[in-house]
Design a protein around this motif. Structure first.
Motif, short mmCIF file in Angstrom:
data_model
loop_
_atom_site.label_atom_id
_atom_site.label_comp_id
_atom_site.label_asym_id
_atom_site.label_seq_id
_atom_site.Cartn_x
_atom_site.Cartn_y
_atom_site.Cartn_z
N ASP A 1 -4.40 -9.12 3.15
CA ASP A 1 -4.94 -10.46 2.92
C ASP A 1 -4.87 -11.32 4.17
O ASP A 1 -5.78 -12.11 4.45
CB ASP A 1 -4.17 -11.14 1.78
N ALA A 2 -3.81 -11.18 4.92
CA ALA A 2 -3.59 -12.03 6.09
C ALA A 2 -4.69 -11.86 7.13
O ALA A 2 -5.05 -12.82 7.83
CB ALA A 2 -2.24 -11.69 6.72
N LEU A 3 -5.21 -10.65 7.25
CA LEU A 3 -6.14 -10.34 8.34
C LEU A 3 -7.59 -10.30 7.88
O LEU A 3 -8.46 -9.85 8.63
CB LEU A 3 -5.74 -9.01 8.98
N ALA A 4 -7.85 -10.79 6.67
CA ALA A 4 -9.19 -10.68 6.09
C ALA A 4 -10.27 -11.35 6.93
O ALA A 4 -11.41 -10.87 6.99
CB ALA A 4 -9.19 -11.27 4.67
N ASP A 5 -9.93 -12.43 7.60
CA ASP A 5 -10.92 -13.19 8.36
C ASP A 5 -10.84 -12.94 9.86
O ASP A 5 -11.49 -13.64 10.64
CB ASP A 5 -10.76 -14.69 8.09
N GLU A 6 -10.05 -11.96 10.27
CA GLU A 6 -9.89 -11.67 11.69
C GLU A 6 -10.81 -10.53 12.11
O GLU A 6 -11.20 -9.68 11.31
CB GLU A 6 -8.44 -11.31 12.00
N ASP A 7 -11.13 -10.50 13.39
CA ASP A 7 -12.04 -9.47 13.93
C ASP A 7 -11.24 -8.22 14.26
O ASP A 7 -11.09 -7.83 15.42
CB ASP A 7 -12.75 -10.01 15.17
N VAL A 8 -10.71 -7.60 13.23
CA VAL A 8 -9.93 -6.37 13.36
C VAL A 8 -10.33 -5.42 12.24
O VAL A 8 -10.93 -5.83 11.24
CB VAL A 8 -8.41 -6.64 13.28
N LEU A 9 -10.01 -4.15 12.41
CA LEU A 9 -10.14 -3.17 11.35
C LEU A 9 -8.74 -2.86 10.83
O LEU A 9 -7.89 -2.39 11.59
CB LEU A 9 -10.81 -1.89 11.85
N VAL A 10 -8.49 -3.17 9.58
CA VAL A 10 -7.18 -2.95 8.98
C VAL A 10 -7.19 -1.61 8.25
O VAL A 10 -8.06 -1.35 7.42
CB VAL A 10 -6.82 -4.07 7.99
N VAL A 11 -6.22 -0.76 8.58
CA VAL A 11 -6.05 0.51 7.88
C VAL A 11 -4.70 0.48 7.19
O VAL A 11 -3.66 0.45 7.84
CB VAL A 11 -6.13 1.70 8.85
N VAL B 1 -10.55 -6.19 -2.14
CA VAL B 1 -10.15 -5.73 -0.82
C VAL B 1 -11.11 -6.32 0.21
O VAL B 1 -12.33 -6.20 0.08
CB VAL B 1 -10.17 -4.19 -0.74
N PRO B 2 -10.59 -6.98 1.24
CA PRO B 2 -11.45 -7.57 2.26
C PRO B 2 -12.37 -6.54 2.91
O PRO B 2 -12.05 -5.35 2.97
CB PRO B 2 -10.47 -8.15 3.28
N ALA B 3 -13.50 -7.00 3.42
CA ALA B 3 -14.50 -6.10 3.99
C ALA B 3 -13.99 -5.36 5.21
O ALA B 3 -14.50 -4.27 5.54
CB ALA B 3 -15.76 -6.90 4.34
N ASN B 4 -13.00 -5.91 5.91
CA ASN B 4 -12.52 -5.26 7.14
C ASN B 4 -11.31 -4.37 6.90
O ASN B 4 -10.65 -3.95 7.85
CB ASN B 4 -12.18 -6.31 8.20
N ALA B 5 -11.01 -4.07 5.64
CA ALA B 5 -9.84 -3.25 5.31
C ALA B 5 -10.25 -1.91 4.73
O ALA B 5 -11.20 -1.82 3.94
CB ALA B 5 -8.93 -3.98 4.33
N ARG B 6 -9.53 -0.88 5.12
CA ARG B 6 -9.72 0.47 4.58
C ARG B 6 -8.37 0.92 4.03
O ARG B 6 -7.35 0.88 4.74
CB ARG B 6 -10.21 1.44 5.65
N ILE B 7 -8.36 1.36 2.79
CA ILE B 7 -7.12 1.69 2.11
C ILE B 7 -7.05 3.20 1.90
O ILE B 7 -8.00 3.80 1.38
CB ILE B 7 -7.00 0.98 0.75
N GLY B 8 -5.93 3.79 2.30
CA GLY B 8 -5.74 5.22 2.12
C GLY B 8 -4.44 5.53 1.40
O GLY B 8 -3.54 4.69 1.32
N GLY B 9 -4.36 6.73 0.88
CA GLY B 9 -3.11 7.21 0.30
C GLY B 9 -2.27 7.81 1.40
O GLY B 9 -1.50 7.13 2.08
#
Length: 441
Positions: A287-297, A315-323
């Protein structure tokens, strides 16, 4: 060929470093028995070693500590919980561990070397049971910070760096006296446990964890540990262990984004064990990085992790969630790792020169975070439950300039000057020979 017993407290974070060492020693042609919890039998066999289960009085499942130690939940993380753990989780099994070691050595496997994690107190009792030459050579693996009290640094538990300037040593000594007083009850309790094994603890238990073994091999480099001028001659920095080989897993379908993005990649994890509540660090970071120009994994370390994160909100558009995401493939692309601060995981990131943001509590995590801050390799959030704003500010600070990455890369270079597995093998191979008959009584 040397016969070796490797003993580990039945915790995932204690067993895995011991198994890494055991597997390497098997590869070098030695014969290794691993004495640890019954739930790790398959892991031990996969390492090429023989598994021997701890007796019931010393065996438990670390995934269900509340079942085995129902009183533990009443003690908050910090000194109170550490005292409880020293007394009951690690202290109470001492005599049973020691008897299991003695029986194994005398009747089944006359090893000339015993390797253990520091909190396997049965091995400490073995070190104290007879002089060197009348028992196996003992090796302690420093899988976390050294617990030895020092006039050059604060004692563990305070999560603070060394004081500097006039009076620093005096203040450190005063802190040490305070710690001895705080843990006086635990000291008496553990002395009774050692008495049950027929041995005597010669000093403060946190000191003896380091000083009792014939060799104490600390699994880091001096650049990551507070300088101390009073370490014993048996103490040696050998660098971190290599990453544990893992079975190949299919990469997620979004993996190409990680490989080809021009944005900073921010990896978030709570490790593969302390991840039951992903709302402590993973979700706040996403959530913290949702508006930042980064790719969150977000590597959740559990198969249902993506579903758990999605259930907590969009889930924010710049986040990718894995197991389960392979860190050996992921970390070379990372610009920063946000983690709860396990000793092994932090060293894995630094092995790739990746700076860190650390937010963890319990066990050794605050001390690890303090060393990340002291070494200049990252930011210590000083809490295990950071707010999204705290995570965002820390990540942006790490990304803002080269300083943190430069320090992380300097630590990587220091790691490359050490070979922990070779150091263990040198000690083992210098101690080859049958078990002295005096131990087999």
């Amino acid at each position: 060929m040397t016969l070796i017993v490797a003993a580990a407290s039945p915790f995932h974070g204690h067993v895995q470093p011991v198994l890494t060492v055991a597997s390497d020693l098997v590869r070098r042609g030695h014969e290794v028995v691993v004495l640890t919890g019954s739930r790790f039998a398959e892991d031990v066999r996969a390492a090429g070693a023989l598994h021997v289960s701890l007796p019931p009085a010393a065996d438990f499942d670390d995934r269900q500590l509340d079942l085995y130690f129902p009183d533990r939940a009443a003690f908050p993380p910090g000194p109170a919980q550490l005292e409880y753990d020293l007394k009951h989780v690690f202290g109470d099994p001492t005599a049973a561990q020691y008897r299991a070691l003695r029986t194994l050595l005398a009747r089944r496997f006359p090893a000339s070397v015993v390797i253990s994690d520091p909190l396997f107190l049965g091995a400490t009792a073995l070190s104290l049971s007879a002089p060197p030459g009348r028992r196996p050579v003992t090796i302690g693996l420093g899988i976390t910070m050294p617990t030895l009290l020092s006039e050059d640094a604060p004692p563990i538990g305070l999560a603070m760096p060394p004081l500097v300037g006039e009076g620093a040593k005096k203040r450190h000594r005063a802190m040490n006296d305070e710690v001895r007083e705080v843990f006086s009850g635990a000291q008496r309790h553990i002395e009774e446990n050692f008495g049950e094994s027929g041995t005597e603890l010669p000093g403060f238990v946190l000191d003896c964890l380091v000083t009792a073994p014939d060799h104490y091999l600390q699994l880091t480099v001096p650049e990551f540990e507070y300088p101390r001028g009073d370490l014993p001659a048996s103490f040696r920095f050998v660098g971190p262990l290599p990453a544990v080989p893992r079975p190949p897993r299919p990469l997620p379908d979004w993996w190409a984004e990680v490989e080809h993005t021009e944005r900073p990649v921010v990896v978030v994890t709570q490790g593969s064990f302390d991840n039951r509540d992903l709302g402590r660090l993973v979700r706040p970071a996403v959530d913290a990085l949702a508006d930042e120009d980064v790719l969150v994994v977000a590597a959740t370390g559990r198969p249902d992790g993506p579903a758990v994160i999605e259930a907590a909100g969009a889930v924010p558009a710049n986040a990718r969630i894995g197991g389960y995401v392979p860190f050996d493939a992921l970390l070379p692309h990372a610009s920063v790792l946000v983690t709860n601060g396990g000793y092994g995981g932090v060293h894995e990131a630094l092995r790739h020169g990746v700076p860190l943001v650390v937010g963890g509590d319990g066990e050794d995590k605050p001390e690890v975070a303090a060393r990340v801050r002291w070494s200049g390799a990252g930011v210590d959030l000083r809490t295990g439950d950071p707010s999204p704003a705290e995570v965002r500010d820390a990540v942006l600070a790490v990304l803002a300039g080269p300083g943190y990455r430069e320090r992380a890369q300097a630590l990587r270079a220091a790691f490359e000057r050490h070979d922990a597995l070779e150091a263990v093998a040198e000690v083992v191979e210098a101690a080859s020979g049958p078990l002295p008959t005096a131990t087999a009584s």
